[in-house]
Design an enzyme around this catalytic site. Structure first.
Site, mmCIF file in Angstrom:
data_model
loop_
_atom_site.group_PDB
_atom_site.id
_atom_site.type_symbol
_atom_site.label_atom_id
_atom_site.label_comp_id
_atom_site.label_asym_id
_atom_site.label_seq_id
_atom_site.Cartn_x
_atom_site.Cartn_y
_atom_site.Cartn_z
ATOM 1 N N ASN A 208 34.426 44.045 37.338
ATOM 2 C CA ASN A 208 32.994 43.220 36.652
ATOM 3 C C ASN A 208 31.947 44.514 36.923
ATOM 4 O O ASN A 208 32.346 45.569 37.791
ATOM 5 C CB ASN A 208 32.567 42.055 37.259
ATOM 6 C CG ASN A 208 32.634 42.160 38.865
ATOM 7 O OD1 ASN A 208 31.824 42.932 39.205
ATOM 8 N ND2 ASN A 208 33.514 41.610 39.486
ATOM 9 N N ASP A 304 38.941 31.935 47.236
ATOM 10 C CA ASP A 304 37.472 32.006 47.411
ATOM 11 C C ASP A 304 37.107 32.236 48.761
ATOM 12 O O ASP A 304 37.316 31.595 49.848
ATOM 13 C CB ASP A 304 37.000 30.791 47.147
ATOM 14 C CG ASP A 304 35.361 30.742 46.949
ATOM 15 O OD1 ASP A 304 34.812 31.160 47.537
ATOM 16 O OD2 ASP A 304 34.845 30.062 45.984
#
Ligand code: CTP
Length: 399
Positions: A208, A304
């Protein structure tokens, strides 16, 4: 600022060693006690007599010195100071430090110490520029070693370039900064930063646009307040800050492992832009255009990290801070995210392309806590970092 402080000064073998005599004088003038250690090579440039005369104490120079072992062992010597300073730090000393060698008194002290280390490199410009020295420098910085200099200029060997040891007063200033008792002194804080790279095959990955700038600024701001920072970073564009312990990772799963290995911590800031998904089974060999049509990628969910740490029942950091990168209904989504993940604070920001925040130098955030939402004006990422670091200091040092 240096009054009553103690510095263990290791003088390496270089022509710049003569400046270390002045450094001792400057430190003593400021009320700082100096315990000098002279390497064998250092003693070729300055005499033990002049060093001990200026420091006002005995100079240590031998590892197997029975008298001094009886008085003070080398382990104790390495821990007796508030800061260890290496000036001049020669290419050889830096290599020994980076490699973890302990074959003389200086290198043994550097390996045994539990105190921060500041080095003032000094060497010929080619030696400084050599990939081996630059590699060692990167390793040392990654270990949290602080550096001052080298400066650029004419060198004793007749060449010009970076390699001159920093001037004594610059070293004094760096020592002052390293010893400054910030509000976070004695606190361990974990910071994640940068993007993660999730492999598709050995040559391709999913990534990203995170530059790592915000996480790096936060780690630097926390270290500036005296915190001991573990900086777990994915492959970022910006280099890690000085004075923090750096752990480099590629993938989300590696990041989680590094975070868990770095605990316990008094606080943790999760600024990394972790990929939510990875390719379920990355190919071990390069995927080829084999004429059988387009490849299909199947995804699996990444752990996560923020939620895992926030929901730890044992050993959870006292304060857990997350980020929420959103493109619409920023506060609504971020407030829900705080509750879902179980963290204490969320710094929410709008990463729509028109804001220029992702990969840019500025940030506009809203701090969301149990008490509600607080808008911060648009400001530089460094300023956001300083403000957050101060808020963290206020929160974890009360009472
Ligand atoms: N984060 C994390 N591990 C993940 C994903 C996110 O630790 N696998 C952390 C980030 O470092 C950040 C926070 O969670 O502090 C929120 O990241 P963000 O990308 O905004 O949220 P997501 O969890 O990806 O949620 P969504 O995709 O729904 O926006």
């Amino acid at each position: 600022m240096l009054q009553g402080k103690r510095v263990l000064l290791i003088i390496g073998g270089g022509i710049a060693a003569f400046k270390s005599l002045d450094l001792i004088r400057r430190l003593k003038e400021r009320g700082c006690a100096v315990t000098p250690v002279l390497t064998k090579a250092g003693a070729e440039f300055v005499t033990p007599l002049s060093v001990s005369a200026l420091a006002g104490v005995k100079v240590h120079d031998a590892l197997f010195d029975l008298t001094s072992e009886a008085e003070m062992g080398h382990i104790e010597l390495s821990r007796s100071a508030d800061l260890v300073v290496v000036a001049p730090a020669t290419a050889d000393l830096m290599a020994k430090m980076a490699g973890g060698l302990a074959n003389d008194l200086a290198s043994t002290l550097l390996l045994a110490t539990d105190k921060r280390v500041l080095i003032a490199p000094a060497m010929n410009v080619r030696m400084w520029d050599h990939p081996a020295t630059q590699r060692n420098l990167a390793t040392l910085r990654g270990d949290g070693v602080l550096t001052v200099g080298p400066n650029e200029g004419d060198m004793a060997c007749g060449e010009y370039g970076p390699g001159r040891m920093a001037e004594p007063l610059e070293i004094v200033a760096a020592i002052g900064a390293a010893l400054a008792a910030g509000p976070l002194k004695g606190k361990h804080i974990l910071v994640t930063s940068g993007p993660t790279h999730e492999p598709i095959d050995p040559v391709r990955y999913i990534a990203n646009r995170s530059s790592g700038a915000q996480g790096t600024a936060i780690a630097a701001a926390l270290a500036a307040l005296g915190a001991e920072v573990t900086f777990v970073t994915g492959p970022a564009d910006v280099p890690p800050p000085q004075g923090v312990r750096v752990v480099r990772v590629q993938t989300a799963r590696e990041m989680l492992e590094a975070v868990q290995a770095a605990l316990p911590a008094d606080a943790a800031v999760f600024a990394a832009a972790v990929a939510d998904w990875r390719v379920a089974s990355a190919s071990a060999s390069k995927i080829k255009k084999d004429g059988k049509g387009l490849p299909t990628l199947e995804f699996a969910e990444n752990p996560d990290i923020l939620a895992t740490v926030s929901q730890m029942t044992d050993g959870r950091p006292g304060l857990v801070v997350g980020f929420a990168a959103e493109t619409d209904d920023v506060i609504g989504h971020a407030t829900a995210k705080r509750a879902r993940k179980g963290c204490d604070w969320i710094l929410a920001n709008d990463v729509s392309p028109e804001t220029g925040i992702m990969g840019g130098t500025e940030n506009a955030v809203t701090l969301i806590t149990a008490e509600g939402a607080e808008d911060w004006p648009r400001m530089g990422k460094d300023e956001v970092a300083r403000r957050l670091a101060q808020r963290i200091a206020d929160a974890i040092t009360v009472g």
